[in-house]
Design an enzyme around this catalytic site. Sequence first.
Site, PDB file in Angstrom:
ATOM      1  N   SER A   1      10.803   6.553   9.308  1.00 36.26           N
ATOM      2  CA  SER A   1      11.214   5.366  10.076  1.00 36.26           C
ATOM      3  C   SER A   1      12.522   5.690  10.784  1.00 36.26           C
ATOM      4  O   SER A   1      13.233   6.629  10.371  1.00 36.26           O
ATOM      5  CB  SER A   1      11.447   4.212   9.089  1.00 36.26           C
ATOM      6  OG  SER A   1      12.042   3.107   9.736  1.00 36.26           O
TER       7      SER A   1
ATOM      8  N   TYR B   1      15.466   0.649   1.262  1.00 38.38           N
ATOM      9  CA  TYR B   1      14.364   1.074   2.142  1.00 38.38           C
ATOM     10  C   TYR B   1      14.762   2.351   2.881  1.00 38.38           C
ATOM     11  O   TYR B   1      14.005   3.322   2.932  1.00 38.38           O
ATOM     12  CB  TYR B   1      14.031  -0.053   3.134  1.00 38.38           C
ATOM     13  CG  TYR B   1      12.922   0.295   4.113  1.00 38.38           C
ATOM     14  CD1 TYR B   1      11.625   0.517   3.676  1.00 38.38           C
ATOM     15  CD2 TYR B   1      13.180   0.389   5.479  1.00 38.38           C
ATOM     16  CE1 TYR B   1      10.603   0.827   4.577  1.00 38.38           C
ATOM     17  CE2 TYR B   1      12.174   0.695   6.385  1.00 38.38           C
ATOM     18  CZ  TYR B   1      10.886   0.913   5.927  1.00 38.38           C
ATOM     19  OH  TYR B   1       9.880   1.237   6.814  1.00 38.38           O
TER      20      TYR B   1
HETATM   21  P1  NDP Z   1       1.572  -2.745   7.019  1.00 39.14           P
HETATM   22  O1  NDP Z   1       2.176  -3.673   6.021  1.00 39.14           O
HETATM   23  O2  NDP Z   1       0.647  -3.292   8.030  1.00 39.14           O
HETATM   24  O3  NDP Z   1       0.838  -1.549   6.286  1.00 39.14           O
HETATM   25  C1  NDP Z   1       1.284  -1.011   5.074  1.00 39.14           C
HETATM   26  C2  NDP Z   1       0.113  -0.330   4.422  1.00 39.14           C
HETATM   27  O4  NDP Z   1       0.556   0.276   3.197  1.00 39.14           O
HETATM   28  C3  NDP Z   1      -1.016  -1.299   4.078  1.00 39.14           C
HETATM   29  O5  NDP Z   1      -2.225  -0.742   4.482  1.00 39.14           O
HETATM   30  C4  NDP Z   1      -0.939  -1.406   2.573  1.00 39.14           C
HETATM   31  O6  NDP Z   1      -2.253  -1.565   2.043  1.00 39.14           O
HETATM   32  C5  NDP Z   1      -0.394  -0.040   2.203  1.00 39.14           C
HETATM   33  N1  NDP Z   1       0.195  -0.027   0.869  1.00 39.14           N
HETATM   34  C6  NDP Z   1       1.264  -0.703   0.409  1.00 39.14           C
HETATM   35  N2  NDP Z   1       1.445  -0.456  -0.898  1.00 39.14           N
HETATM   36  C7  NDP Z   1       0.455   0.391  -1.266  1.00 39.14           C
HETATM   37  C8  NDP Z   1       0.086   1.013  -2.482  1.00 39.14           C
HETATM   38  N3  NDP Z   1       0.778   0.807  -3.615  1.00 39.14           N
HETATM   39  N4  NDP Z   1      -0.990   1.830  -2.498  1.00 39.14           N
HETATM   40  C9  NDP Z   1      -1.711   2.028  -1.371  1.00 39.14           C
HETATM   41  N5  NDP Z   1      -1.400   1.493  -0.180  1.00 39.14           N
HETATM   42  C10 NDP Z   1      -0.342   0.674  -0.145  1.00 39.14           C
HETATM   43  O7  NDP Z   1       2.811  -2.017   7.718  1.00 39.14           O
HETATM   44  P2  NDP Z   1       2.908  -0.804   8.752  1.00 39.14           P
HETATM   45  O8  NDP Z   1       1.604  -0.432   9.291  1.00 39.14           O
HETATM   46  O9  NDP Z   1       3.994  -1.158   9.657  1.00 39.14           O
HETATM   47  O10 NDP Z   1       3.461   0.344   7.776  1.00 39.14           O
HETATM   48  C11 NDP Z   1       2.930   1.654   7.732  1.00 39.14           C
HETATM   49  C12 NDP Z   1       4.072   2.641   7.523  1.00 39.14           C
HETATM   50  O11 NDP Z   1       4.906   2.645   8.684  1.00 39.14           O
HETATM   51  C13 NDP Z   1       4.979   2.323   6.341  1.00 39.14           C
HETATM   52  O12 NDP Z   1       5.280   3.522   5.656  1.00 39.14           O
HETATM   53  C14 NDP Z   1       6.227   1.770   7.014  1.00 39.14           C
HETATM   54  O13 NDP Z   1       7.372   1.958   6.223  1.00 39.14           O
HETATM   55  C15 NDP Z   1       6.256   2.589   8.285  1.00 39.14           C
HETATM   56  N6  NDP Z   1       7.044   2.021   9.368  1.00 39.14           N
HETATM   57  C16 NDP Z   1       6.718   0.826   9.941  1.00 39.14           C
HETATM   58  C17 NDP Z   1       7.516   0.285  10.929  1.00 39.14           C
HETATM   59  C18 NDP Z   1       7.238  -1.043  11.528  1.00 39.14           C
HETATM   60  O14 NDP Z   1       8.106  -1.563  12.275  1.00 39.14           O
HETATM   61  N7  NDP Z   1       6.112  -1.657  11.316  1.00 39.14           N
HETATM   62  C19 NDP Z   1       8.705   0.997  11.422  1.00 39.14           C
HETATM   63  C20 NDP Z   1       8.934   2.258  10.769  1.00 39.14           C
HETATM   64  C21 NDP Z   1       8.140   2.746   9.794  1.00 39.14           C
HETATM   65  P3  NDP Z   1      -2.665  -2.468   0.770  1.00 39.14           P
HETATM   66  O15 NDP Z   1      -1.730  -3.634   0.724  1.00 39.14           O
HETATM   67  O16 NDP Z   1      -4.086  -2.829   1.068  1.00 39.14           O
HETATM   68  O17 NDP Z   1      -2.550  -1.547  -0.403  1.00 39.14           O
END
Ligand code: NDP
Length: 248
Positions: free
Chosen positions: A143, A156
């Site tokens: 990030s 974070y």
């Molecule tokens: P979302 O919340 O849409 O997606 C997060 C995903 O992580 C979900 O599919 C969730 O699936 C999964 N997840 C969370 N906990 C677990 C777990 N214990 N086991 C398996 N899967 C898990 O957010 P984003 O798409 O934005 O996030 C994706 C990545 O991008 C993250 O690493 C985030 O830190 C990073 N990011 C996002 C930014 C943003 O502005 N959106 C900016 C910078 C980085 P489920 O709940 O079904 O398990």
Amino acid sequence: MKSIKGKTAIITGASSGIGEAVARKLASEGANVVLAARREDKIRELADELKGSYSAEVLAITTDVTSKQDVEDLVKQTKEAFGQVDILINNAGVMLLSFLKNDMVDQWEQMVDVNIKGVLFGVHSVLPGMLEKGTGHIVNISSVAGHEVMPSSAVYSATKYAVRALSMGMEKELADTPVRVTNISPGAVETELPSHITDEEVQDLFKDMLSGVKPLDSVDIAEAIYYALSQPDHVDVNEVIIRPVNQG
Ligand code: NDP
């Protein structure tokens, strides 16, 4: 550009946001995709959609990345279905922003478990096989919070700095091997990610911080990842920072 047609890609956190967009992109380019997340209904629904739209093979495997056993099983089942893992997108993550003074220790622990240990379990489960086969690409999602720290992002950011440190270490250790490592650092992207924040002081601050900023779409990140994956063998894309134009 190198084709990823017929390659097998595991995408963690494929049930929403960036992971879902990456799954769509890789399937549209002809890769076999393995969707991993905890919400089984979401990944099954996406698998059905992708199978209907593209010729690619798609598997949905319910996975909690904080469980080493789950991640090992994910990779085992992928190998049973497709023979090997060519691409791992270590994308699953949580962003539970809070002020340290509010002492949300359970959320600190959850971020460490998902964002750091989840990535490590992925590396543990695929890297030996990639080295043995002499091919592979691991993409870790950090990030801009892995480059800068804001009030409320200390923990974070610590996890996302850790992801970058792991990516950099892997790049150095694997430089003489055929395994590629790419670290992607997105800025604000429109997804569910901030909806899990429970610290009320931060909910307001977060809105203020991004006022006037038009977040990126998950597709923008999927395109950046595809760029890295589709480079010819002599090109190693180590780091991509990608943010909305007006996010300082
Ligand atoms: P979302 O919340 O849409 O997606 C997060 C995903 O992580 C979900 O599919 C969730 O699936 C999964 N997840 C969370 N906990 C677990 C777990 N214990 N086991 C398996 N899967 C898990 O957010 P984003 O798409 O934005 O996030 C994706 C990545 O991008 C993250 O690493 C985030 O830190 C990073 N990011 C996002 C930014 C943003 O502005 N959106 C900016 C910078 C980085 P489920 O709940 O079904 O398990």
